[in-house]
Design an enzyme around this catalytic site. Structure first.
Site, mmCIF file in Angstrom:
data_model
loop_
_atom_site.group_PDB
_atom_site.id
_atom_site.type_symbol
_atom_site.label_atom_id
_atom_site.label_comp_id
_atom_site.label_asym_id
_atom_site.label_seq_id
_atom_site.Cartn_x
_atom_site.Cartn_y
_atom_site.Cartn_z
ATOM 1 N N ASN A 193 0.804 -1.115 0.072
ATOM 2 C CA ASN A 193 0.064 -0.041 0.072
ATOM 3 C C ASN A 193 0.864 1.299 -0.021
ATOM 4 O O ASN A 193 1.774 1.337 0.771
ATOM 5 C CB ASN A 193 -1.029 -0.034 1.217
ATOM 6 C CG ASN A 193 -1.515 1.300 1.410
ATOM 7 O OD1 ASN A 193 -2.481 1.920 0.814
ATOM 8 N ND2 ASN A 193 -0.986 2.138 2.507
ATOM 9 N N GLU A 194 0.447 2.153 -0.870
ATOM 10 C CA GLU A 194 1.366 3.364 -1.058
ATOM 11 C C GLU A 194 2.788 3.047 -0.798
ATOM 12 O O GLU A 194 3.470 3.726 0.121
ATOM 13 C CB GLU A 194 0.951 4.438 0.060
ATOM 14 C CG GLU A 194 -0.539 5.037 -0.099
ATOM 15 C CD GLU A 194 -0.948 6.077 0.593
ATOM 16 O OE1 GLU A 194 -0.208 6.640 1.453
ATOM 17 O OE2 GLU A 194 -2.136 6.687 0.615
ATOM 18 N N GLU A 316 -8.476 4.290 -2.284
ATOM 19 C CA GLU A 316 -8.661 5.234 -1.329
ATOM 20 C C GLU A 316 -9.027 6.730 -1.947
ATOM 21 O O GLU A 316 -8.455 7.110 -2.810
ATOM 22 C CB GLU A 316 -7.351 5.377 -0.481
ATOM 23 C CG GLU A 316 -6.828 4.290 0.480
ATOM 24 C CD GLU A 316 -5.840 4.769 1.384
ATOM 25 O OE1 GLU A 316 -5.749 5.989 1.522
ATOM 26 O OE2 GLU A 316 -4.972 3.707 1.602
#
Length: 524
Positions: A193-194, A316
């Site tokens: 994630n990210e 997101e």
């Protein structure tokens, strides 16, 4: 050319300001059906952040707060009514510090950890793999698991998938010992994630190699084909997408994108409440800025994937205001937030042939949440009711609409003016629409009047369909700054709308939408 166009728009707005605007004309092209609007566009996101999990979703079976096997009864029932299709967990930034083996087995034996991403809160791991996957099973939604790539290992990731999906073998035996014999058949797997930020501060070249390695050991079990999601770009980082697509090829089933409507023209976040007219229009202009971002990322993806087999997932997104004092990203939710949701979903529908999932941040008590809780009280936010209103669009066929006589306002864009694909101002259409046809042949047309203080007359014309019956729902309040509180939880909620009329001569539908309001019509 761009300056001339913006000047023309500004002149048009100025000339229209002193006169009553003509009715907005919405043409619904029912004879030109598009792709299916994947229900997963209405996905949710739950992270170990603030009180999203503890106090939001989970209180434990011993709690005095009414619960179903530890899940808050009121929250569970609200999510059940919302028909959540997919939920992402355990993060977010938390995912790349989370070690799944700490969250299984007897609660008293689970080690505690410090959540270094969000305030240094001590995490007791009482909500882990079983608690999340059982919740998804009870809600009837698909789980989306984010693997720990930043601080974890390939072995840890591979064993977690085996634990969740294998029918037999060493991890299946441990799962059965912990009370679950049958596998959960988890499909959606996020590989990090990210990765460009809290997930490891990696360069796209490095992450691409990491992705190739991890996905090799993310194996299918017992007929469950994994859907492997690459950690994609944030906002305007087109280089990340270009490198990723060039290097991972068909190894990824999808690529993610994160885009927040972050407040503050020069970087300082503003509060969720008490905003003025400039703040209101800036917010909605920034929200709609997601469309050109989507267009550019999709164009880059198409170069490496000409058949467009790899979709983009906006896993997101949402508003991000200054948190209330003493909280971790807890913010109130006004009619302005509901309009951000409606305008964003309208955009996602438009690109539903390429966008197959989005996950609003977050499901409870954090950022643009569906639900707010305090002790034994619960509030459903305007965003919750917007999602409820839009339920008929799930898995329906997208129907294109065209608009005429839509006023445009120029919104300041100082925060992002330094970006090469942004200007100092952004034109904001003050009306939005989306339409779909369900499997029963019913047409649903959702329309948002963005004007802060003016109602809008609307005429809806249908191509390829004749209206025989029309009904509707409306989400509105006296002011765009209104919100629900624990003392007054029903100030804003979905209501019946009977203001739409069919013109017997023309077949058109006429209605008036209040300022800062959303209406959905059901047409038969």
């Amino acid at each position: 050319m761009k300056k001339i166009l913006l000047s023309a728009i500004a002149l048009t707005v100025a000339m229209a300001a002193g006169a009553k605007s003509d009715p907005v004309k919405v043409t619904v092209n029912a004879d030109q059906p598009g792709a299916t609007i994947n229900k997963n566009i209405y996905g949710q996101f739950s992270e170990h952040l603030g009180t999203c999990i503890y106090g939001g979703l989970w209180v434990g079976p011993e709690s005095k707060i009414p619960n179903i096997k530890g899940y808050r009864t009121d929250v569970f029932n609200a999510l059940k009514d919302l028909e959540v299709p997919v939920m992402r967990w355990p993060g977010g930034c938390y995912a790349d510090e989370y070690h799944w083996q700490d969250g299984i087995g007897p609660k008293e034996n689970r080690p505690v950890m410090v959540n270094n991403n969000w305030g240094g809160i001590v995490e007791d791991n009482s909500f882990g793999t079983h608690e999340f996957l059982n919740l998804c099973e009870m809600l009837g939604c698909e789980p989306y698991i984010s693997l720990n790539v930043g601080s974890g290992s390939v072995q840890e990731a591979a064993q977690w998938i085996e634990y969740m999906n294998a029918e037999n073998g060493p991890q299946a035996k441990i799962r059965e010992k912990n009370g679950r014999k049958e596998p959960w058949h988890v499909k959606y797997i996020g590989i990090g994630n990210e990765a460009w930020g809290c997930g490891g501060n990696m360069r796209p070249e490095y992450y691409s190699d990491i992705f190739r390695r991890y996905q090799t050991y993310c194996r299918d079990f017992n007929g469950t084909s994994l859907y492997k999601i690459a950690s994609g770009a944030t906002d305007y980082d087109y280089e990340w997408t270009e490198v990723l697509m060039d290097r991972i090829g068909s190894m990824a089933n999808a690529v993610s994108l994160h885009y927040y409507t972050v407040s503050g023209w020069v970087g300082a976040k503003k509060p969720a409440l008490g905003f003025d007219e400039d703040d209101y229009y800036w917010c909605l202009g920034k929200c709609l800025g997601i469309e050109p971002v989507i267009q550019k990322h999709l164009a880059i993806m198409s170069k490496a994937d000409p058949e467009n087999t790899i979709p983009l997932l906006v896993d997101e997104w949402g508003t991000w205001w200054e948190p209330e004092p003493g909280t971790q990203l807890y913010q109130q939710n006004t009619m302005r937030d509901a309009l951000v949701a409606s305008l964003s979903l309208d955009v996602f529908h438009k690109y539903c042939d390429r966008i197959q999932m989005t996950n609003i941040a977050q499901v409870a008590n954090v950022l643009q949440s569906m639900i707010l809780t305090k002790d034994d009280k619960m509030v459903l936010t305007p965003t919750y009711w917007l999602y409820y209103m839009y339920k008929p669009h799930k898995d329906a066929t997208f129907i294109p609409t065209s608009l005429e006589n839509v006023a445009v306002k120029l919104t300041p864009n100082e925060r992002y003016a330094a970006n090469p694909d942004e200007t100092a101002t952004r034109p904001l259409p003050l009306f939005s629409s989306t339409a779909s046809k369900d499997k029963a042949g019913k047409l649903h047309v959702s329309m948002s009047n963005v004007k802060l203080d003016q109602e809008q007359e609307v005429t809806v014309s249908l191509n390829g369909m004749k209206a025989k019956k029309v009904s509707g729902k409306i989400l509105t309040s006296d002011k765009a700054t209104d919100y629900n509180t624990f003392e007054n939880p029903d100030k804003i909620r979905l209501a019946d709308f009977d203001g739409a009329k069919i013109d017997k001569k023309t077949g058109a539908i006429t209605l008036t939408i209040p300022a800062a309001s959303i209406v959905t019509l059901e047409i038969e």
